[in-house]
Design an enzyme around this catalytic site. Structure first.
Site, short mmCIF file in Angstrom:
data_model
loop_
_atom_site.label_atom_id
_atom_site.label_comp_id
_atom_site.label_asym_id
_atom_site.label_seq_id
_atom_site.Cartn_x
_atom_site.Cartn_y
_atom_site.Cartn_z
N LYS A 263 0.83 -1.20 0.00
CA LYS A 263 0.00 0.00 0.00
C LYS A 263 0.87 1.26 0.00
O LYS A 263 2.03 1.22 0.42
CB LYS A 263 -0.89 0.02 1.25
CG LYS A 263 -1.94 -1.06 1.32
CD LYS A 263 -2.69 -0.99 2.64
CE LYS A 263 -3.78 -2.06 2.72
NZ LYS A 263 -4.89 -1.80 1.79
N ARG A 337 -10.47 -11.39 1.46
CA ARG A 337 -11.35 -12.42 0.87
C ARG A 337 -10.70 -13.79 0.89
O ARG A 337 -11.40 -14.81 0.88
CB ARG A 337 -11.74 -12.01 -0.55
CG ARG A 337 -10.59 -11.89 -1.53
CD ARG A 337 -10.91 -11.04 -2.74
NE ARG A 337 -10.97 -9.62 -2.39
CZ ARG A 337 -11.28 -8.66 -3.26
NH1 ARG A 337 -11.59 -8.97 -4.51
NH2 ARG A 337 -11.30 -7.41 -2.89
#
Length: 507
Positions: A263, A337
């Site tokens: 990130k 996920r």
């Protein structure tokens, strides 16, 4: 902090010795002959006070009143939403130093849900995080007395409010802790403390057990971290053993660097909040331990860090999930996920009445819904409606998003059964479509709380959401069962119609 429910009218409230007296005055207020009523009537007559929700007048050492400080607050129509707004408006006085005892009194009839909202608002207004501060001043407020005309009529709302305060603050505490003070192991220890409450059991699976279960997707995310993963399994047994449970699955990424797909540095510190889904499950169990509803609930938390180590999973790697389906990892920052899909597969062994997963899953959901409503995705209309109604009742709202099969097209892969991302367009929906591949015909809902789990900026911190929504949903299921209605939703997947799909711009 302790809460008491007491019989009080305005005449009695005037004699209450406290640091702060908050008087909630609804529209249509009819003054009595007592001193406090006369004070309110005079303020209204002179235009110094409006009864619109949240409007207030602060007073100090008023003759004939035992309270050191007094806040007269407009209560609007007296509904739960207006009462919450009114109490939060007086939050500065409630949180002020040396405010140790507060009396919150209704100048009129009080509804049970409004009393519950007031309890939660007092706690929210006075909350202080202190765990990792060496010189922090803890919450000064030690006791809040809720004064109403008829305590018996509002007891249920009061008790629910007090339990929700315990649950929300448990979630906020663990959401706010820095990642080095909330590792997977420490999160598991926090879950174990919940087993001290009645009817709650806790089991923690380590790396060896998770490997034996074949949770290849979960293990892939954890590979880059020195912190060992933990798979937390909580059970609340409030009903007969043969009654199907509701399963709650919380994303527990205790820190998310993005992995190899790292990130940007700005605001990366906020990725300690990436375990707020897990925190909400723990907080819900904390509330269940207080409320003791007649329902069975299972909580599953896959907890690990997502770090860019030499052993970390790489873009293009293919992993095998617990379900046997293979996944091409196109972006290691879409890790939530991956841990959730194995936990959802594990959930099938409980033959649940419904499964709800909660996750800070996508920035796309923040773009679509901001910080007001959580994103709701569901394969069953009944489950979606129950969750949406629970959110409205709890003032912890969500909004149903579409799950059309066409959204899954972008998940196709040339090298595995699916990819883990499908591009920017409709990102929150494609993430939900990924999870849907692991739930089979179970009634399932996914709550994307990326926009609601915490606030940034000067008010940076965990909100404790959606503990309120989840607890209201579970209480509703328990009440429906007690009334002889079907507490579980039908095991038939139903696609949302075009009318139910909001026109939002997910990205």
């Amino acid at each position: 902090m302790n809460f008491d429910l007491k019989t009080l009218d305005l005449a009695a409230a005037a004699s209450e010795k406290c640091d702060l007296l908050v008087v909630l005055i609804p529209e249509g207020f009819k003054p009595g002959a007592d001193a406090l009523s006369a004070l309110v009537a005079l303020a209204l007559k002179n235009g110094d006070l409006s009864l619109k929700a949240g409007k207030q007048l602060q007073l100090y050492q008023v003759p004939a009143l035992a309270a050191r400080r007094v806040v007269l607050v407009g209560g609007g129509d007296g509904a739960a939403r207006a009462v919450r707004q009114a109490v939060l408006a007086a939050g500065g006085a409630i949180k002020a130093p040396h405010t140790k005892r507060v009396v919150l009194c209704w100048a009129g009839a009080a509804a049970a849900d409004a009393v519950g909202a007031a309890v939660q608002a007092v706690a929210e207004a006075s909350y202080v995080y202190t765990t990792t501060k060496s010189k922090a001043e803890a919450r000064s407020l030690g006791r809040c007395v809720i004064g109403v005309a008829s305590p018996a009529d509002v007891r249920e709302g009061f008790d629910s409010g007090v339990a929700l305060v315990a649950g929300v603050e448990f979630a906020r505490e663990w959401g706010n802790r820095p990642a080095n003070h909330a590792t997977p192991s420490l999160l598991a220890d926090a879950a174990k403390t919940l087993a001290k409450l009645p009817r709650i059991q806790c089991k923690v699976h380590g790396p060896a057990e998770v490997s034996r279960l074949g949770m290849g997707a979960f293990m892939a995310v954890a590979r880059g971290s020195e912190e060992p993963l933990r798979f937390i399994e909580l059970r609340y047994n409030g009903a007969a053993k043969d009654k199907a449970p509701v399963v709650l699955v919380g994303k527990g990424i205790t820190f998310d660097t993005g992995g190899i797909s790292i990130k940007p540095a700005p605001e990366m510190d906020e990725m300690k909040f990436d375990m707020c889904g897990a925190a909400s499950v723990l907080g819900t169990f904390r509330a269940l331990g207080e409320l003791q509803p007649a329902i069975n609930v299972v909580g599953l938390v896959p907890a690990c860090e997502n770090m860019p180590d030499g052993r970390a999973v790489k873009p293009g790697d293919v992993v095998t999930s617990m379900s046997g389906q293979t996944i091409e990892i196109l972006n290691t920052d879409a890790e939530g996920r991956l841990v959730l899909c194995d936990a959802l597969t594990y959930a099938t062994r409980f033959k649940p009445a419904a499964v709800v997963d909660i996750a800070t899953l996508t920035g796309a959901c923040v773009i679509a819904l901001g910080g007001v409503r959580s994103g709701l995705f569901a394969n069953n209309d009944g489950l979606a409606a129950a969750l949406q109604q629970a959110g409205e009742s709890a003032q912890d709202p969500c909004w149903r998003m579409p799950l059309d099969d066409d959204y899954a097209d972008g998940l196709k892969s040339n090298f595995a059964d699916m990819g883990n991302v499908a591009g920017r367009a409709g990102g929150s929906i494609t993430a939900a479509k990924f999870l849907q591949k692991f739930v089979g015909d179970m009634p399932w809902a996914h709550l994307d709380i990326a926009g609601t789990a915490w606030r940034g900026g000067a008010a940076k911190g965990s909100t404790g959401r959606p503990v309120g929504l989840l607890v209201h949903y579970l209480l509703g299921q328990a009440q429906a069962k007690a009334a002889g209605k079907a507490a579980s939703v039908p095991r038939v997947a139903a696609k949302p119609t075009a009318k139910r799909a909001p026109r939002s711009k997910a990205a």
